[in-house]
Design a protein around this motif. Structure first.
Motif, short mmCIF file in Angstrom:
data_model
loop_
_atom_site.label_atom_id
_atom_site.label_comp_id
_atom_site.label_asym_id
_atom_site.label_seq_id
_atom_site.Cartn_x
_atom_site.Cartn_y
_atom_site.Cartn_z
N VAL A 31 0.21 -3.61 -5.77
CA VAL A 31 0.22 -2.40 -5.20
C VAL A 31 -0.98 -1.55 -5.53
O VAL A 31 -1.69 -1.64 -6.60
CB VAL A 31 1.53 -1.73 -5.67
N GLU A 32 -1.21 -0.94 -4.31
CA GLU A 32 -2.47 0.28 -4.59
C GLU A 32 -1.89 1.74 -3.93
O GLU A 32 -1.09 1.60 -3.01
CB GLU A 32 -3.61 -0.36 -3.49
N ILE A 33 -2.44 2.59 -4.62
CA ILE A 33 -2.05 3.87 -4.25
C ILE A 33 -3.33 4.75 -3.80
O ILE A 33 -4.37 4.82 -4.42
CB ILE A 33 -1.35 4.72 -5.44
N TYR A 34 -3.22 5.32 -2.75
CA TYR A 34 -4.24 6.15 -2.11
C TYR A 34 -3.56 7.65 -1.82
O TYR A 34 -2.57 7.56 -0.96
CB TYR A 34 -5.05 5.57 -1.10
N SER A 35 -4.33 8.79 -1.93
CA SER A 35 -4.22 9.99 -1.37
C SER A 35 -4.40 9.56 0.12
O SER A 35 -5.42 9.12 0.59
CB SER A 35 -5.09 11.13 -2.30
N ILE A 36 -3.87 10.56 1.18
CA ILE A 36 -4.25 10.57 2.58
C ILE A 36 -5.57 11.16 2.41
O ILE A 36 -6.53 10.88 3.60
CB ILE A 36 -3.21 11.39 3.24
N ASP A 37 -6.05 11.90 1.48
CA ASP A 37 -7.38 12.61 1.63
C ASP A 37 -8.49 11.76 1.40
O ASP A 37 -9.49 11.78 1.69
CB ASP A 37 -7.46 13.88 0.72
N THR A 38 -8.21 10.51 0.85
CA THR A 38 -9.12 9.53 0.44
C THR A 38 -9.18 8.13 0.91
O THR A 38 -10.20 7.42 0.94
CB THR A 38 -9.35 9.39 -1.29
N PHE A 39 -7.75 7.90 1.63
CA PHE A 39 -7.92 6.54 2.33
C PHE A 39 -8.68 6.49 3.46
O PHE A 39 -8.64 7.16 4.38
CB PHE A 39 -6.27 6.31 2.51
N ASN A 40 -9.57 5.35 3.47
CA ASN A 40 -10.25 5.15 4.59
C ASN A 40 -10.43 3.48 4.61
O ASN A 40 -11.52 3.08 5.08
CB ASN A 40 -11.64 5.78 4.45
N TYR A 54 -2.64 -5.67 3.93
CA TYR A 54 -1.24 -5.10 3.53
C TYR A 54 -0.31 -5.60 4.12
O TYR A 54 -0.20 -5.28 5.51
CB TYR A 54 -1.38 -3.43 3.39
N ASP A 55 0.77 -6.15 3.61
CA ASP A 55 1.95 -6.50 4.27
C ASP A 55 3.14 -5.47 4.27
O ASP A 55 3.90 -5.47 5.26
CB ASP A 55 2.60 -7.66 3.63
N LYS A 56 3.12 -4.60 3.47
CA LYS A 56 3.99 -3.41 3.30
C LYS A 56 3.21 -2.27 3.20
O LYS A 56 2.43 -2.02 2.13
CB LYS A 56 5.16 -3.63 2.02
N ILE A 57 3.70 -1.15 3.94
CA ILE A 57 2.73 0.20 3.97
C ILE A 57 3.97 1.28 3.84
O ILE A 57 4.84 1.29 4.66
CB ILE A 57 2.11 0.28 5.35
N VAL A 58 3.52 1.99 2.58
CA VAL A 58 4.60 3.14 2.29
C VAL A 58 3.85 4.29 2.39
O VAL A 58 2.77 4.56 1.95
CB VAL A 58 5.37 2.81 0.82
N ILE A 59 4.59 5.40 3.05
CA ILE A 59 3.95 6.72 3.04
C ILE A 59 4.97 7.54 2.62
O ILE A 59 5.99 7.75 3.13
CB ILE A 59 3.55 6.85 4.81
N GLY A 60 4.34 8.38 1.66
CA GLY A 60 5.09 9.54 0.97
C GLY A 60 4.46 10.80 1.36
O GLY A 60 3.26 10.95 1.13
N LEU A 102 0.94 -1.12 -0.04
CA LEU A 102 0.00 -0.12 0.11
C LEU A 102 0.96 1.20 -0.14
O LEU A 102 1.83 1.30 0.72
CB LEU A 102 -0.87 0.13 1.25
N ILE A 103 0.49 2.29 -0.91
CA ILE A 103 1.32 3.54 -0.96
C ILE A 103 0.13 4.31 -0.49
O ILE A 103 -0.90 4.67 -1.18
CB ILE A 103 1.87 4.00 -2.21
N ILE A 104 0.48 5.42 0.46
CA ILE A 104 -0.26 6.51 1.00
C ILE A 104 0.48 7.67 0.82
O ILE A 104 1.56 7.59 1.26
CB ILE A 104 -0.86 6.36 2.42
N TYR A 105 -0.04 8.64 0.17
CA TYR A 105 0.76 9.78 -0.11
C TYR A 105 -0.02 11.21 0.19
O TYR A 105 -1.12 11.20 0.04
CB TYR A 105 1.16 9.98 -1.40
#
Length: 175
Positions: free
Chosen positions: A34-43, A49-55, A6-9
């Motif tokens: 992989v899935e990408i979400y904006s912090i504004d829409t992630f809920n 998820y096994d790996k979580i990436v925050i940018g 998961l990538i949250i940005y």
């Protein structure tokens, strides 16, 4: 073994999202889901998820408050998994400030947050004065003047080192 990443940005002007998209493309080429979400829409729930990436990008010296709140409210879950943080900022355009241990924004961030990610990275961002509103343009020009950066109101300079992004993507696959 396949893992879900998961990538949250948070991206103010789009460069952090551009980096996330490049990472996702690279990961998908290596058959990494992989899935990408904006912090504004992630809920969603973090369990799948096994790996979580925050940018997160920097604006006026700070990371997005929603990113900080997310980390604080999910700290235990993040630390129970492979978790990663990367910062995108213009200070990282300088070689001596382009590592997590030398970048003042990343150093400050980890002094104010109680989270120990598995991996941390920093990338230089992009300056695009024509894209900014009047206030942002003047403030960023002032900051650039103070840090000996470009101040030309027509400047558009991408400082992101895409080879470094690619190398980071390989690290994500190997986590």
């Amino acid at each position: 073994m396949q893992t879900n990443l998961l990538i949250i940005y948070s991206s103010v002007d789009g460069q952090t999202l551009k980096i996330c998209n490049a990472l996702a493309e690279q990961l998908k080429e290596q058959n990494q889901p992989v899935e990408i979400y904006s912090i504004d829409t992630f809920n969603k729930d973090l369990k799948p998820y096994d790996k979580i990436v925050i940018g997160s990008s920097i604006r006026y010296g700070v990371h997005n408050k929603k990113i900080i709140d997310f980390i604080n409210s999910h700290k235990e879950e993040l630390e129970a998994k492979k978790s990663v943080f990367f910062s995108v900022n213009l200070v990282a355009r300088k070689p001596e400030k382009s590592t997590p241990t030398e970048n003042p924004y990343v150093v400050k961030f980890f002094k104010t947050i109680d989270w120990k990610p598995t991996l941390v990275e920093v990338f230089a961002g992009k300056i695009d004065y024509k894209k900014y509103n009047f206030f942002d343009r003047k403030m960023i020009q002032l900051i650039m003047w103070m840090t000996h950066g470009p101040t030309n109101k027509d400047a558009e300079i991408e400082y992101t080192n895409w080879e470094k992004v690619k190398s980071f993507g390989l690290k994500l696959i190997d986590l």
